[in-house]
Design a protein around this motif. Structure first.
Motif, short mmCIF file in Angstrom:
data_model
loop_
_atom_site.label_atom_id
_atom_site.label_comp_id
_atom_site.label_asym_id
_atom_site.label_seq_id
_atom_site.Cartn_x
_atom_site.Cartn_y
_atom_site.Cartn_z
N MET A 1 0.85 -1.18 0.00
CA MET A 1 0.00 0.00 0.00
C MET A 1 0.88 1.23 0.00
O MET A 1 1.88 1.28 0.71
N ARG A 2 0.49 2.25 -0.76
CA ARG A 2 1.29 3.44 -0.84
C ARG A 2 0.39 4.66 -0.65
O ARG A 2 -0.71 4.73 -1.18
N GLY A 3 0.88 5.61 0.09
CA GLY A 3 0.12 6.84 0.32
C GLY A 3 0.57 7.92 -0.63
O GLY A 3 1.75 8.04 -0.96
N SER A 4 -0.36 8.74 -1.11
CA SER A 4 -0.04 9.88 -1.94
C SER A 4 -1.03 10.99 -1.63
O SER A 4 -2.06 10.76 -0.99
N ARG A 5 -0.70 12.20 -2.07
CA ARG A 5 -1.57 13.33 -1.76
C ARG A 5 -2.20 13.88 -3.03
O ARG A 5 -1.52 14.11 -4.03
N ALA A 6 -3.50 14.09 -2.98
CA ALA A 6 -4.20 14.69 -4.11
C ALA A 6 -3.98 16.19 -4.07
O ALA A 6 -3.39 16.74 -3.14
N ASP A 7 -4.44 16.93 -5.09
CA ASP A 7 -4.28 18.37 -5.14
C ASP A 7 -4.92 19.06 -3.95
O ASP A 7 -4.49 20.13 -3.54
N SER A 8 -5.96 18.45 -3.39
CA SER A 8 -6.67 19.04 -2.26
C SER A 8 -5.89 18.86 -0.96
O SER A 8 -6.25 19.42 0.07
N GLY A 9 -4.84 18.08 -0.98
CA GLY A 9 -4.07 17.81 0.21
C GLY A 9 -4.49 16.55 0.92
O GLY A 9 -3.84 16.08 1.85
N GLU A 10 -5.59 15.94 0.43
CA GLU A 10 -6.09 14.72 1.06
C GLU A 10 -5.18 13.55 0.69
O GLU A 10 -4.79 13.38 -0.47
N GLU A 11 -4.84 12.74 1.67
CA GLU A 11 -3.99 11.58 1.41
C GLU A 11 -4.82 10.44 0.86
O GLU A 11 -5.86 10.08 1.41
N ILE A 12 -4.35 9.89 -0.25
CA ILE A 12 -5.06 8.80 -0.91
C ILE A 12 -4.19 7.56 -0.85
O ILE A 12 -2.99 7.60 -1.15
N HIS A 13 -4.77 6.45 -0.47
CA HIS A 13 -4.05 5.18 -0.40
C HIS A 13 -4.43 4.32 -1.59
O HIS A 13 -5.60 4.13 -1.90
N THR A 14 -3.43 3.81 -2.28
CA THR A 14 -3.66 2.93 -3.41
C THR A 14 -3.07 1.56 -3.10
O THR A 14 -2.08 1.44 -2.37
N LYS A 15 -3.68 0.56 -3.67
CA LYS A 15 -3.24 -0.81 -3.41
C LYS A 15 -3.36 -1.62 -4.68
O LYS A 15 -4.34 -1.50 -5.41
N GLY A 16 -2.37 -2.42 -4.97
CA GLY A 16 -2.44 -3.23 -6.18
C GLY A 16 -1.19 -4.07 -6.36
O GLY A 16 -0.35 -4.16 -5.47
N TRP A 17 -1.07 -4.67 -7.54
CA TRP A 17 0.04 -5.53 -7.86
C TRP A 17 0.82 -4.93 -9.04
O TRP A 17 0.25 -4.27 -9.89
N ALA A 18 2.10 -5.19 -9.05
CA ALA A 18 2.95 -4.81 -10.18
C ALA A 18 3.89 -5.97 -10.48
O ALA A 18 4.50 -6.52 -9.56
N LEU A 19 3.99 -6.33 -11.75
CA LEU A 19 4.89 -7.40 -12.16
C LEU A 19 6.10 -6.75 -12.84
O LEU A 19 6.00 -6.25 -13.96
N LEU A 20 7.22 -6.73 -12.15
CA LEU A 20 8.44 -6.10 -12.66
C LEU A 20 9.53 -7.15 -12.78
O LEU A 20 9.77 -7.90 -11.84
N PHE A 21 10.16 -7.19 -13.94
CA PHE A 21 11.25 -8.16 -14.11
C PHE A 21 12.27 -7.62 -15.09
O PHE A 21 11.96 -6.85 -16.00
N ASP A 22 13.51 -8.00 -14.87
CA ASP A 22 14.61 -7.58 -15.74
C ASP A 22 14.53 -8.38 -17.04
O ASP A 22 14.24 -9.58 -17.03
#
Length: 227
Positions: A1-22
């Motif tokens: 889970m990662r937190g980020s801030r919208a333009d309004s200053g509200e913190e938004i939490h996003t959650k998901g999967w990422a497939l990263l490979f060399d």
């Protein structure tokens, strides 16, 4: 889970999967040689895959298996197992995209072919071939607000042909009309947007099986015999 801030200053939490490979992971593998077949890597964000809960869970299950595999001690089988799991993820995504494209082609983009045809017609009516040359898949996709690969895949779903083939057929039909109206090979090539008449001649013969001059000669002979 990662937190980020919208333009309004509200913190938004996003959650998901990422497939990263060399890319080194797939070097010299069959999957590595087929990576270019997965067009969805270059789709735009507006063309994202919309999955049902069941479809999403099938992907997540494979991702969980990958995570479990790479967290345990590596052995002689690890690389093949992880590569196989990645391939299964990509194949499932391809399957789900095929279903989405099929649905989109008959609903959201059911009028895509007429719009594509009008776009090509307008391209020549506006004389764009004089500055841009022959119409390209990239240009058509941009004008229709689609990424080139997504556009190409939709056209293939609708026609069974590539977008490049559809453009070439339109150009060749236009070439026939110009030749029949009395235009020379050089004039026809120039009006279509070819840099060189020789290039036009090769494309015409490849498409129709005869050169432009042979086509014109046979047509004139047929007209003379009819008279």
């Amino acid at each position: 889970m990662r937190g980020s801030r919208a333009d309004s200053g509200e913190e938004i939490h996003t959650k998901g999967w990422a497939l990263l490979f060399d890319t080194e992971l797939l070097r010299d593998s069959e999957l590595g040689r087929r990576m270019a077949d997965y067009h969805f890597f270059s789709y735009s964000t507006s063309e994202a895959l919309l999955m049902s809960p069941r479809q999403r869970q099938s992907i997540v299950t494979l991702l969980e298996h990958i995570r479990t595999e790479i967290r345990q001690e590596e052995d002689a089988h690890t690389l093949r197992i992880v590569t196989s799991l990645i391939e299964q993820v990509l194949e499932l995504v391809s399957r789900y995209y095929a279903l989405q494209l099929s649905t989109s082609a008959t609903t959201t983009n059911s009028d895509l072919l007429p719009r594509f045809e009008r776009l090509l017609q307008r391209y020549y009516d506006d004389g764009l071939q004089r500055s841009l040359g022959l119409p390209s898949v990239k240009y058509c996709a941009q004008q229709l607000f689609l990424s080139p690969n997504y556009f190409g895949d939709l056209i293939r779903e609708l026609t069974g042909e590539t977008a490049t083939s559809c453009i070439r057929r339109f150009i060749m039909q236009r070439a026939q009309s110009l030749l029949l109206s009395g235009a020379t090979i050089t004039e026809t090539a120039e009006q279509l947007g070819y840099d060189y008449p020789q290039h036009f001649t090769r494309q015409f013969k490849k498409h129709y099986g005869v050169t432009p001059s042979e086509f014109t000669r046979k047509r004139n002979k047929a007209c003379s015999q009819a008279l």
